[in-house]
Design a protein around this motif. Structure first.
Motif, PDB file in Angstrom:
ATOM      1  N   PHE A  93       0.821  -1.209   0.000  1.00 42.89           N
ATOM      2  CA  PHE A  93       0.000   0.000   0.000  1.00 42.89           C
ATOM      3  C   PHE A  93       0.852   1.254   0.000  1.00 42.89           C
ATOM      4  O   PHE A  93       0.598   2.189  -0.765  1.00 42.89           O
ATOM      5  N   MET A  94       1.869   1.283   0.856  1.00 42.43           N
ATOM      6  CA  MET A  94       2.725   2.466   0.923  1.00 42.43           C
ATOM      7  C   MET A  94       3.518   2.670  -0.369  1.00 42.43           C
ATOM      8  O   MET A  94       3.665   3.792  -0.832  1.00 42.43           O
ATOM      9  N   SER A  95       4.007   1.581  -0.950  1.00 46.60           N
ATOM     10  CA  SER A  95       4.766   1.741  -2.188  1.00 46.60           C
ATOM     11  C   SER A  95       3.861   2.160  -3.342  1.00 46.60           C
ATOM     12  O   SER A  95       4.278   2.899  -4.226  1.00 46.60           O
ATOM     13  N   SER A  96       2.601   1.716  -3.322  1.00 42.07           N
ATOM     14  CA  SER A  96       1.689   2.138  -4.391  1.00 42.07           C
ATOM     15  C   SER A  96       1.380   3.625  -4.291  1.00 42.07           C
ATOM     16  O   SER A  96       1.142   4.276  -5.304  1.00 42.07           O
ATOM     17  N   MET A  97       1.399   4.169  -3.094  1.00 44.96           N
ATOM     18  CA  MET A  97       1.153   5.604  -2.938  1.00 44.96           C
ATOM     19  C   MET A  97       2.366   6.436  -3.369  1.00 44.96           C
ATOM     20  O   MET A  97       2.254   7.646  -3.520  1.00 44.96           O
ATOM     21  N   ILE A  98       3.496   5.799  -3.562  1.00 49.39           N
ATOM     22  CA  ILE A  98       4.679   6.502  -4.062  1.00 49.39           C
ATOM     23  C   ILE A  98       4.854   6.251  -5.549  1.00 49.39           C
ATOM     24  O   ILE A  98       5.106   7.173  -6.329  1.00 49.39           O
ATOM     25  N   VAL A  99       4.715   4.994  -5.970  1.00 45.77           N
ATOM     26  CA  VAL A  99       4.981   4.624  -7.361  1.00 45.77           C
ATOM     27  C   VAL A  99       3.858   5.099  -8.294  1.00 45.77           C
ATOM     28  O   VAL A  99       4.133   5.560  -9.408  1.00 45.77           O
ATOM     29  N   LEU A 100       2.619   4.993  -7.870  1.00 45.54           N
ATOM     30  CA  LEU A 100       1.500   5.368  -8.731  1.00 45.54           C
ATOM     31  C   LEU A 100       1.551   6.841  -9.157  1.00 45.54           C
ATOM     32  O   LEU A 100       1.422   7.128 -10.353  1.00 45.54           O
ATOM     33  N   PRO A 101       1.751   7.804  -8.252  1.00 45.54           N
ATOM     34  CA  PRO A 101       1.866   9.193  -8.715  1.00 45.54           C
ATOM     35  C   PRO A 101       3.062   9.421  -9.635  1.00 45.54           C
ATOM     36  O   PRO A 101       2.966  10.188 -10.612  1.00 45.54           O
ATOM     37  N   MET A 102       4.176   8.739  -9.354  1.00 42.12           N
ATOM     38  CA  MET A 102       5.340   8.898 -10.232  1.00 42.12           C
ATOM     39  C   MET A 102       5.037   8.376 -11.629  1.00 42.12           C
ATOM     40  O   MET A 102       5.407   8.998 -12.632  1.00 42.12           O
TER      41      MET A 102
END
Length: 71
Positions: free
Chosen positions: A30-39
């Protein structure tokens, strides 16, 4: 210690370890998706920062709304 705050013998239970690993993996995903998705949305899809933020806000808002009515 005479009186530990938490009984560490629970860490010997296999289901406790499985639950802990599942919780850890969910949090990391979940935390990585909140970083990778916007990028990805900004660089890969070429969307603006405002549109990307709006999309992330709508995803979180929808998730919270569904949780509120299903629980």
């Amino acid at each position: 210690m005479r009186d530990p705050m938490m009984n560490l013998s629970v860490s010997k239970l296999p289901m406790f370890i499985v639950g802990l690993l599942l919780l850890l993996s969910y949090t990391l995903i979940f935390m990585s998706s909140m970083i990778v998705l916007p990028m990805f949305l900004q660089t890969g899809a070429g969307l603006s920062v405002f549109i990307t933020g709006l999309m992330i806000f709508l995803i979180i808002f929808t998730k919270k709304t569904i949780q509120q009515y299903t629980s």
